[in-house]
Design an enzyme around this catalytic site. Structure first.
Site, mmCIF file in Angstrom:
data_model
loop_
_atom_site.group_PDB
_atom_site.id
_atom_site.type_symbol
_atom_site.label_atom_id
_atom_site.label_comp_id
_atom_site.label_asym_id
_atom_site.label_seq_id
_atom_site.Cartn_x
_atom_site.Cartn_y
_atom_site.Cartn_z
ATOM 1 N N MET A 86 0.839 -1.172 0.000
ATOM 2 C CA MET A 86 0.000 0.000 0.000
ATOM 3 C C MET A 86 0.886 1.238 0.000
ATOM 4 S SD MET A 86 -1.962 0.796 3.635
ATOM 5 C CE MET A 86 -1.764 -0.879 4.126
ATOM 6 N N PRO A 87 0.765 2.080 -1.036
ATOM 7 C CA PRO A 87 1.564 3.303 -1.094
ATOM 8 C C PRO A 87 1.132 4.292 -0.012
ATOM 9 C CG PRO A 87 0.574 2.798 -3.231
ATOM 10 C CD PRO A 87 -0.039 1.888 -2.225
ATOM 11 N N THR A 88 2.112 4.883 0.634
ATOM 12 C CA THR A 88 1.846 5.910 1.638
ATOM 13 C C THR A 88 2.663 7.144 1.294
ATOM 14 O OG1 THR A 88 1.505 4.221 3.328
ATOM 15 C CG2 THR A 88 1.920 6.458 4.102
#
EC number: 5.3.2.-
Length: 63
Positions: free
Chosen positions: A1-3
């Site tokens: 999941m990109p943050t």
């Protein structure tokens, strides 16, 4: 999941922060084909007195 973590001086409205979150999310989705529901955006607001630009605080710059 990109943050994505965004640091910025305090003082923006809730509407401005919502627009930033939306547009950053769209950029991540577009650039790396991440599912929108997996993108996280964290905004950390820093007091103007603790944010330096060119050797001067944001407070003194009047930003």
């Amino acid at each position: 999941m990109p943050t994505v973590h965004v640091y910025m001086m305090s003082g923006r409205t809730s509407q401005q922060k919502e627009a930033l979150i939306s547009e950053v999310t769209d950029a991540v989705v577009s650039s790396i084909s991440a599912p929108k529901e997996n993108v996280r955006v964290i905004i950390s607001e820093v007091p103007k007195s603790e944010y330096g630009i060119g050797g001067v605080t944001g407070e003194k710059l009047g930003r």
